[in-house]
Design a protein around this motif. Structure first.
Motif, PDB file in Angstrom:
ATOM      1  N   GLY A  30      40.328  24.292  87.730  1.00 22.45           N
ATOM      2  CA  GLY A  30      40.066  25.687  88.040  1.00 22.45           C
ATOM      3  C   GLY A  30      39.882  25.913  89.518  1.00 22.45           C
ATOM      4  N   ASN A  31      38.818  26.613  89.864  1.00 22.31           N
ATOM      5  CA  ASN A  31      38.554  26.966  91.259  1.00 22.31           C
ATOM      6  C   ASN A  31      37.797  25.893  92.028  1.00 22.31           C
ATOM      7  OD1 ASN A  31      39.801  29.468  90.901  1.00 22.31           O
ATOM      8  ND2 ASN A  31      37.906  30.374  90.128  1.00 22.31           N
ATOM      9  N   SER A  32      37.495  24.787  91.393  1.00 22.76           N
ATOM     10  CA  SER A  32      36.775  23.708  92.074  1.00 22.76           C
ATOM     11  C   SER A  32      37.696  23.020  93.075  1.00 22.76           C
ATOM     12  CB  SER A  32      36.286  22.661  91.065  1.00 22.76           C
ATOM     13  OG  SER A  32      35.319  23.209  90.209  1.00 22.76           O
ATOM     14  N   PRO A  33      37.160  22.653  94.233  1.00 23.65           N
ATOM     15  CA  PRO A  33      38.014  21.985  95.226  1.00 23.65           C
ATOM     16  C   PRO A  33      38.413  20.587  94.762  1.00 23.65           C
ATOM     17  CG  PRO A  33      35.737  21.955  95.936  1.00 23.65           C
ATOM     18  CD  PRO A  33      35.783  22.796  94.693  1.00 23.65           C
ATOM     19  N   PRO A 113      34.784  17.995  84.781  1.00 19.62           N
ATOM     20  CA  PRO A 113      34.507  19.403  84.995  1.00 19.62           C
ATOM     21  C   PRO A 113      34.119  20.113  83.699  1.00 19.62           C
ATOM     22  CG  PRO A 113      36.844  18.947  85.340  1.00 19.62           C
ATOM     23  CD  PRO A 113      36.158  17.635  85.132  1.00 19.62           C
ATOM     24  N   LEU A 114      34.648  19.674  82.560  1.00 25.45           N
ATOM     25  CA  LEU A 114      34.290  20.305  81.281  1.00 25.45           C
ATOM     26  C   LEU A 114      32.829  20.040  80.933  1.00 25.45           C
ATOM     27  CD1 LEU A 114      37.495  19.593  79.170  1.00 25.45           C
ATOM     28  CD2 LEU A 114      36.768  21.768  80.177  1.00 25.45           C
ATOM     29  N   SER A 115      32.394  18.795  81.069  1.00 29.32           N
ATOM     30  CA  SER A 115      30.991  18.465  80.773  1.00 29.32           C
ATOM     31  C   SER A 115      30.047  19.190  81.717  1.00 29.32           C
ATOM     32  CB  SER A 115      30.759  16.959  80.876  1.00 29.32           C
ATOM     33  OG  SER A 115      31.500  16.281  79.905  1.00 29.32           O
ATOM     34  N   ALA A 117      30.613  22.041  83.419  1.00 28.87           N
ATOM     35  CA  ALA A 117      30.620  23.480  83.132  1.00 28.87           C
ATOM     36  C   ALA A 117      29.856  23.779  81.840  1.00 28.87           C
ATOM     37  CB  ALA A 117      32.049  23.997  83.041  1.00 28.87           C
ATOM     38  N   ALA A 118      30.000  22.928  80.848  1.00 31.94           N
ATOM     39  CA  ALA A 118      29.252  23.129  79.609  1.00 31.94           C
ATOM     40  C   ALA A 118      27.753  23.031  79.867  1.00 31.94           C
ATOM     41  CB  ALA A 118      29.688  22.111  78.557  1.00 31.94           C
ATOM     42  N   ALA A 119      27.353  22.045  80.672  1.00 36.79           N
ATOM     43  CA  ALA A 119      25.933  21.878  80.989  1.00 36.79           C
ATOM     44  C   ALA A 119      25.398  23.059  81.783  1.00 36.79           C
ATOM     45  CB  ALA A 119      25.725  20.587  81.781  1.00 36.79           C
ATOM     46  N   ALA A 120      26.217  23.608  82.675  1.00 36.88           N
ATOM     47  CA  ALA A 120      25.781  24.707  83.540  1.00 36.88           C
ATOM     48  C   ALA A 120      25.919  26.074  82.887  1.00 36.88           C
ATOM     49  CB  ALA A 120      26.574  24.677  84.844  1.00 36.88           C
ATOM     50  N   GLY A 121      26.499  26.127  81.685  1.00 40.02           N
ATOM     51  CA  GLY A 121      26.695  27.411  81.023  1.00 40.02           C
ATOM     52  C   GLY A 121      27.840  28.217  81.611  1.00 40.02           C
ATOM     53  N   THR A 122      28.784  27.533  82.283  1.00 37.68           N
ATOM     54  CA  THR A 122      29.900  28.228  82.932  1.00 37.68           C
ATOM     55  C   THR A 122      31.249  27.806  82.366  1.00 37.68           C
ATOM     56  OG1 THR A 122      29.981  26.548  84.683  1.00 37.68           O
ATOM     57  CG2 THR A 122      28.597  28.496  85.093  1.00 37.68           C
ATOM     58  N   LEU A 123      31.257  27.282  81.152  1.00 39.04           N
ATOM     59  CA  LEU A 123      32.494  26.786  80.566  1.00 39.04           C
ATOM     60  C   LEU A 123      33.539  27.892  80.419  1.00 39.04           C
ATOM     61  CD1 LEU A 123      34.016  24.367  79.494  1.00 39.04           C
ATOM     62  CD2 LEU A 123      32.982  24.767  77.257  1.00 39.04           C
ATOM     63  N   ALA A 124      33.131  29.064  79.981  1.00 32.75           N
ATOM     64  CA  ALA A 124      34.088  30.167  79.823  1.00 32.75           C
ATOM     65  C   ALA A 124      34.748  30.513  81.150  1.00 32.75           C
ATOM     66  CB  ALA A 124      33.401  31.394  79.227  1.00 32.75           C
ATOM     67  N   GLY A 125      33.973  30.557  82.222  1.00 38.63           N
ATOM     68  CA  GLY A 125      34.516  30.845  83.542  1.00 38.63           C
ATOM     69  C   GLY A 125      35.483  29.763  84.015  1.00 38.63           C
ATOM     70  N   LEU A 126      35.151  28.489  83.730  1.00 33.47           N
ATOM     71  CA  LEU A 126      36.047  27.407  84.112  1.00 33.47           C
ATOM     72  C   LEU A 126      37.366  27.532  83.367  1.00 33.47           C
ATOM     73  CD1 LEU A 126      36.767  24.706  85.471  1.00 33.47           C
ATOM     74  CD2 LEU A 126      35.709  23.569  83.516  1.00 33.47           C
TER      75      LEU A 126
END
Length: 135
Positions: A30-33, A113-115, A117-126
């Motif tokens: 996604g948008n991660s560098p 990145p999936l783990s 984002a899931a931990a941070a509550g941002t999986l949908a955004g990723l």
């Protein structure tokens, strides 16, 4: 470096990089560098980390030497709570770390990145960013 991360001293973590040191994230999505070039980019990237992840412990740490005296492979597991959700997390990392004159010249971080984002509550955004949608 891990002690500094636990202390949430991201400036000191960035200071461990050589001025021209590189951080690579081969599995970034996604948008991660995918690459950070130089200490300044690393510093900017790390600046808000404590506002996202409250790393509290390194539950496992293994350092594996390589046939190069300047390079090791580090396997580690971080635990803590995500700031946005206050939910606990456990994330595993494998890092190939190369140093010169005591400073990091290459930090190749194989994280999920999936783990994360899931931990941070941002999986949908990723997932939206991977699909090219605005989050």
């Amino acid at each position: 470096m891990i002690d500094l991360m636990l202390a949430k001293d991201m400036n000191a973590v960035a200071d461990l990089w050589a001025p021209d040191g590189i951080a690579e994230f081969p599995f970034a999505a996604g948008n991660s560098p995918h690459v950070l070039r130089g200490r300044a980019e690393v510093r900017a990237y790390l600046a808000h980390y404590p506002e996202l992840m409250d790393m509290r412990e390194v539950a496992a740490l293994t350092v594996r030497p390589t046939d190069r005296t300047d390079t090791v492979v580090v396997e580690w597991t971080a635990t803590g709570r995500t700031v946005a959700t206050a939910q606990p997390y456990r994330l595993d990392y494998i890092v190939v770390l190369t140093v010169r004159d005591g400073l990091i010249t290459l930090f190749r971080d194989y994280w999920s990145p999936l783990s994360t984002a899931a931990a941070a509550g941002t999986l949908a955004g990723l997932l939206d960013s991977v699909e090219g949608k605005d989050a």
